[in-house]
Scaffold this motif. Structure first.
Motif, PDB file in Angstrom:
ATOM      1  N   GLN A 111       0.799  -1.230  -0.039  1.00 55.92           N
ATOM      2  CA  GLN A 111      -0.054   0.090  -0.234  1.00 55.92           C
ATOM      3  C   GLN A 111       0.734   1.366   0.183  1.00 55.92           C
ATOM      4  O   GLN A 111       0.640   2.327  -0.872  1.00 55.92           O
ATOM      5  N   GLU A 112       1.920   1.208   0.644  1.00 58.98           N
ATOM      6  CA  GLU A 112       3.022   2.171   0.588  1.00 58.98           C
ATOM      7  C   GLU A 112       4.027   2.084  -0.283  1.00 58.98           C
ATOM      8  O   GLU A 112       4.483   1.058  -0.461  1.00 58.98           O
ATOM      9  N   PRO A 113       4.266   3.348  -0.996  1.00 60.41           N
ATOM     10  CA  PRO A 113       5.138   3.161  -2.232  1.00 60.41           C
ATOM     11  C   PRO A 113       6.694   2.474  -1.900  1.00 60.41           C
ATOM     12  O   PRO A 113       7.318   1.758  -2.779  1.00 60.41           O
ATOM     13  N   ARG A 114       6.995   3.123  -0.558  1.00 54.14           N
ATOM     14  CA  ARG A 114       8.349   2.608  -0.008  1.00 54.14           C
ATOM     15  C   ARG A 114       9.453   2.991  -0.969  1.00 54.14           C
ATOM     16  O   ARG A 114      10.609   2.341  -1.195  1.00 54.14           O
ATOM     17  N   LEU A 115       9.568   4.126  -1.511  1.00 47.75           N
ATOM     18  CA  LEU A 115      10.616   4.717  -2.340  1.00 47.75           C
ATOM     19  C   LEU A 115      11.628   5.234  -1.546  1.00 47.75           C
ATOM     20  O   LEU A 115      11.453   5.599  -0.374  1.00 47.75           O
ATOM     21  N   LEU A 116      12.869   5.136  -2.008  1.00 46.72           N
ATOM     22  CA  LEU A 116      14.036   5.735  -1.357  1.00 46.72           C
ATOM     23  C   LEU A 116      14.289   7.427  -1.547  1.00 46.72           C
ATOM     24  O   LEU A 116      14.251   7.588  -2.727  1.00 46.72           O
ATOM     25  N   PRO A 117      14.024   8.047  -0.940  1.00 47.12           N
ATOM     26  CA  PRO A 117      13.982   9.593  -1.150  1.00 47.12           C
ATOM     27  C   PRO A 117      15.104  10.124  -1.627  1.00 47.12           C
ATOM     28  O   PRO A 117      15.483  11.253  -2.343  1.00 47.12           O
ATOM     29  N   TRP A 118      16.397   9.585  -1.485  1.00 43.75           N
ATOM     30  CA  TRP A 118      17.644   9.812  -1.849  1.00 43.75           C
ATOM     31  C   TRP A 118      18.030   9.407  -3.215  1.00 43.75           C
ATOM     32  O   TRP A 118      19.035   9.844  -3.917  1.00 43.75           O
ATOM     33  N   LEU A 119      17.246   8.772  -4.010  1.00 39.38           N
ATOM     34  CA  LEU A 119      17.299   8.312  -5.204  1.00 39.38           C
ATOM     35  C   LEU A 119      16.180   9.002  -6.321  1.00 39.38           C
ATOM     36  O   LEU A 119      14.998   9.035  -5.850  1.00 39.38           O
ATOM     37  N   THR A 120      16.798   8.870  -7.470  1.00 37.15           N
ATOM     38  CA  THR A 120      15.671   9.568  -8.482  1.00 37.15           C
ATOM     39  C   THR A 120      14.837   8.504  -8.676  1.00 37.15           C
ATOM     40  O   THR A 120      14.750   7.315  -8.226  1.00 37.15           O
ATOM     41  N   VAL A 121      13.649   8.804  -9.601  1.00 35.62           N
ATOM     42  CA  VAL A 121      12.579   8.113  -9.742  1.00 35.62           C
ATOM     43  C   VAL A 121      13.320   6.775 -10.648  1.00 35.62           C
ATOM     44  O   VAL A 121      12.938   5.740 -10.193  1.00 35.62           O
ATOM     45  N   ALA A 122      14.185   6.835 -11.704  1.00 34.44           N
ATOM     46  CA  ALA A 122      14.784   6.051 -12.360  1.00 34.44           C
ATOM     47  C   ALA A 122      15.473   5.206 -11.567  1.00 34.44           C
ATOM     48  O   ALA A 122      15.391   3.813 -11.510  1.00 34.44           O
ATOM     49  N   ASP A 123      16.328   5.538 -10.839  1.00 38.06           N
ATOM     50  CA  ASP A 123      17.096   4.683  -9.850  1.00 38.06           C
ATOM     51  C   ASP A 123      16.376   3.935  -8.988  1.00 38.06           C
ATOM     52  O   ASP A 123      16.725   2.682  -8.657  1.00 38.06           O
ATOM     53  N   GLY A 128      14.664  -2.735  -8.560  1.00 35.14           N
ATOM     54  CA  GLY A 128      13.853  -3.833  -8.850  1.00 35.14           C
ATOM     55  C   GLY A 128      14.690  -5.010  -9.739  1.00 35.14           C
ATOM     56  O   GLY A 128      14.201  -6.027  -9.489  1.00 35.14           O
ATOM     57  N   LEU A 129      15.685  -4.340 -10.159  1.00 37.20           N
ATOM     58  CA  LEU A 129      16.314  -5.499 -10.946  1.00 37.20           C
ATOM     59  C   LEU A 129      17.475  -6.425 -10.165  1.00 37.20           C
ATOM     60  O   LEU A 129      17.983  -7.265 -10.609  1.00 37.20           O
ATOM     61  N   GLY A 130      17.724  -5.872  -8.924  1.00 38.51           N
ATOM     62  CA  GLY A 130      18.582  -6.536  -7.908  1.00 38.51           C
ATOM     63  C   GLY A 130      19.897  -5.978  -8.159  1.00 38.51           C
ATOM     64  O   GLY A 130      20.418  -4.888  -8.800  1.00 38.51           O
ATOM     65  N   GLU A 131      20.957  -6.715  -7.477  1.00 38.91           N
ATOM     66  CA  GLU A 131      22.271  -6.167  -7.257  1.00 38.91           C
ATOM     67  C   GLU A 131      23.165  -6.633  -8.343  1.00 38.91           C
ATOM     68  O   GLU A 131      22.781  -7.769  -9.125  1.00 38.91           O
ATOM     69  N   GLY A 132      23.968  -5.915  -8.747  1.00 45.67           N
ATOM     70  CA  GLY A 132      24.935  -6.394  -9.845  1.00 45.67           C
ATOM     71  C   GLY A 132      24.768  -6.210 -11.241  1.00 45.67           C
ATOM     72  O   GLY A 132      25.387  -6.750 -12.049  1.00 45.67           O
ATOM     73  N   VAL A 133      23.639  -5.462 -11.333  1.00 48.32           N
ATOM     74  CA  VAL A 133      23.247  -4.969 -12.728  1.00 48.32           C
ATOM     75  C   VAL A 133      24.053  -3.646 -13.154  1.00 48.32           C
ATOM     76  O   VAL A 133      23.832  -2.881 -12.376  1.00 48.32           O
ATOM     77  N   PRO A 134      24.658  -3.801 -14.448  1.00 44.80           N
ATOM     78  CA  PRO A 134      25.289  -2.520 -14.741  1.00 44.80           C
ATOM     79  C   PRO A 134      24.323  -1.202 -14.807  1.00 44.80           C
ATOM     80  O   PRO A 134      23.429  -1.443 -15.120  1.00 44.80           O
ATOM     81  N   LYS A 135      24.971  -0.125 -14.369  1.00 44.63           N
ATOM     82  CA  LYS A 135      24.085   1.166 -14.192  1.00 44.63           C
ATOM     83  C   LYS A 135      23.377   1.523 -15.567  1.00 44.63           C
ATOM     84  O   LYS A 135      22.302   1.897 -15.450  1.00 44.63           O
ATOM     85  N   ALA A 136      24.192   1.262 -16.765  1.00 44.09           N
ATOM     86  CA  ALA A 136      23.456   1.625 -17.975  1.00 44.09           C
ATOM     87  C   ALA A 136      22.271   0.616 -18.212  1.00 44.09           C
ATOM     88  O   ALA A 136      21.198   1.312 -18.932  1.00 44.09           O
ATOM     89  N   ARG A 137      22.614  -0.497 -17.969  1.00 44.57           N
ATOM     90  CA  ARG A 137      21.483  -1.528 -18.230  1.00 44.57           C
ATOM     91  C   ARG A 137      19.885  -1.152 -17.517  1.00 44.57           C
ATOM     92  O   ARG A 137      19.119  -1.079 -17.835  1.00 44.57           O
ATOM     93  N   GLY A 138      20.437  -0.628 -16.233  1.00 50.57           N
ATOM     94  CA  GLY A 138      19.389  -0.406 -15.231  1.00 50.57           C
ATOM     95  C   GLY A 138      18.582   0.871 -15.589  1.00 50.57           C
ATOM     96  O   GLY A 138      17.322   0.808 -15.595  1.00 50.57           O
TER      97      GLY A 138
END
Length: 273
Positions: A111-123, A128-138
């Motif tokens: 019910q709550e979005p649980r977004l991280l306020p220090w990250l942009t919308v895209a980040d 959701g892709l998990g750890e270890g994903v290259p930044k460009a791909r993310g």
């Protein structure tokens, strides 16, 4: 946060099933990775309080199921067990996929979005892709899914700059970015105003029809359940009191008299009339 279904759950054994799923086929074509779910004899106790009582349930790959009932009937507990956030006291949960794989990718939206306020919308979405994903791909994947939820122009903004409905769309995008086979939704629209809620229902219905994942929605809103789901489950004191198919094509129009009739049946089941 969005989570992967816990690996303790065994795969479905298709050769030993006595429970029919006749009449429960999904209204849209299931994606190859869409998850099928089988629950047998599921029980959950918290001390002396038994929340789920020997529950059996089959959900075919690609189906949209809504679970409704009074507060305390076990809706959210069932969802948490399906997602591996709680362990059952007894019984079993098994998964399969339309392509034959045993472990579908599963995500949950709260019910709550649980977004991280220090990250942009895209980040926030790329998480959701998990750890270890290259930044460009993310960033590429985030841009694609933000376009699907109609937020492409908000990719570089901060969560605090968004409306409540926009933040919930970001949470949905974060769940969708990894192309889930199962999407669990725990009252995700409950905090939104009426018009925003209808808009989000239409968005959720559209992405489900386009992507073909299996959806399990917990909601208190009977109208929302009938508008979105192929099938509505009514829980009462930890048991299935009604399992009702909604045989109407998507997308559905609010105010449809046939849907209102189904809402009446469901309300009668919930209220015990």
């Amino acid at each position: 946060m969005n989570v992967i279904a816990h690996p303790r759950f065994k795969p479905i054994d298709k050769g030993n099933d006595k429970h029919s799923t006749a009449g429960q086929e999904p209204a849209v074509a299931a994606a190859p990775g869409a998850g099928a779910i089988r629950v047998r004899g599921l029980e959950k106790r918290f001390g002396d309080n038994q929340v789920l009582r020997g529950l059996d349930l089959d959900i075919p790959a690609g189906q949209f199921v809504a679970v409704i009932g009074k507060s305390g009937c076990g809706k959210s507990t069932l969802l948490r067990i399906l997602m591996g956030l709680d362990a059952p006291s007894a019984g079993s949960v098994a998964f399969g996929t339309a392509s034959g794989e045993a472990a579908p990718n599963a995500r949950i939206v709260f019910q709550e979005p649980r977004l991280l306020p220090w990250l942009t919308v895209a980040d926030n979405v790329a998480i959701g892709l998990g750890e270890g994903v290259p930044k460009a791909r993310g960033r590429t994947a985030a841009a694609q899914v933000l376009s699907e939820v109609q937020l492409a122009k908000k990719a570089g903004e901060w969560p605090a700059q968004l409306s409540g409905g926009q933040r919930q769309r970001v949470a949905l995008a974060r769940a969708l970015v990894s192309k889930p086979g199962i999407l669990a939704l725990d009252e995700p629209l409950g905090a939104l105003d009426a018009l925003t809620r209808i808009s989000m229902q239409e968005l959720l219905n559209r992405v489900w029809r386009e992507l073909g994942f299996t959806a399990v929605l917990v909601t208190h809103d009977v109208s929302e359940a009938v508008h979105l789901a192929d099938r509505v489950i009514v829980l009462e004191e930890g048991r299935i009191a009604m399992d009702l198919a909604v045989p109407h094509p998507h997308p559905r129009r609010h105010g449809n008299p046939a849907l209102a009739e189904l809402e009446g049946k469901l309300l009668a089941a919930i209220l015990g009339h």
